[in-house]
Design an enzyme around this catalytic site. Sequence first.
Site, PDB file in Angstrom:
ATOM      1  N   SER A  78       0.831  -1.204   0.000  1.00  0.00           N
ATOM      2  CA  SER A  78       0.000   0.000   0.000  1.00  0.00           C
ATOM      3  C   SER A  78       0.866   1.255   0.000  1.00  0.00           C
ATOM      4  O   SER A  78       1.433   1.584  -1.020  1.00  0.00           O
ATOM      5  CB  SER A  78      -1.034   0.040   1.114  1.00  0.00           C
ATOM      6  OG  SER A  78      -1.998   1.034   0.797  1.00  0.00           O
ATOM      7  N   HIS A  83       2.994  14.711   5.194  1.00  0.00           N
ATOM      8  CA  HIS A  83       2.809  16.089   4.744  1.00  0.00           C
ATOM      9  C   HIS A  83       3.243  16.964   5.905  1.00  0.00           C
ATOM     10  O   HIS A  83       2.776  16.771   7.023  1.00  0.00           O
ATOM     11  CB  HIS A  83       1.357  16.372   4.364  1.00  0.00           C
ATOM     12  CG  HIS A  83       1.190  17.675   3.658  1.00  0.00           C
ATOM     13  ND1 HIS A  83       1.550  17.862   2.351  1.00  0.00           N
ATOM     14  CD2 HIS A  83       0.740  18.859   4.100  1.00  0.00           C
ATOM     15  CE1 HIS A  83       1.308  19.122   2.006  1.00  0.00           C
ATOM     16  NE2 HIS A  83       0.827  19.751   3.059  1.00  0.00           N
ATOM     17  N   CYS A  98      -1.528  -3.882   3.539  1.00  0.00           N
ATOM     18  CA  CYS A  98      -2.471  -4.977   3.389  1.00  0.00           C
ATOM     19  C   CYS A  98      -1.791  -6.285   3.773  1.00  0.00           C
ATOM     20  O   CYS A  98      -0.585  -6.427   3.613  1.00  0.00           O
ATOM     21  CB  CYS A  98      -2.948  -5.074   1.940  1.00  0.00           C
ATOM     22  SG  CYS A  98      -3.776  -3.592   1.355  1.00  0.00           S
TER      23      CYS A  98
END
EC number: 4.1.1.50
Length: 146
Positions: A78, A83, A98
């Site tokens: 994944s 940020h 996953c």
Amino acid sequence: MFILLILGRGSWKMEYSTFGRHVAIDVWGVEFERLNSAEFLKNHMVEAAEACGATVLSIQAQQFEPQGATVLVMLSESHISIHTYPERGFAALDCYTCGETVDPQIAIDYMVSVLQPEKFYVKKLIRGVGELEVITPQVNRNYIQA
């Protein structure tokens, strides 16, 4: 994890587990320089992915002006993303994987040890098995790569 189904007459298909873990963390009180370098973050996020056993597929990094960065490490399992708002000492970081073989908490622990925040808030979602389960995990602030 996958299940191999034999359908008869030599045909088969694989079905993959939908189980996944998604760890999201807000970190506060991080030094400006640590949050204001997309290159620094990219290098450590790749190391975090490798530490948890994930497979890196690609990396996108953007340095913003006058400050800030966004980095996305796409994984076979994944992703890991960050940020940053260096002027506020803040970053939003998450890792979703996953399957059962890659633990996103290891990647988060690694990044917390690199960023060295004064405080943080973390939640883990268990996904893909029905209703979302929300857990408050322990974070290892002193992660040392073996």
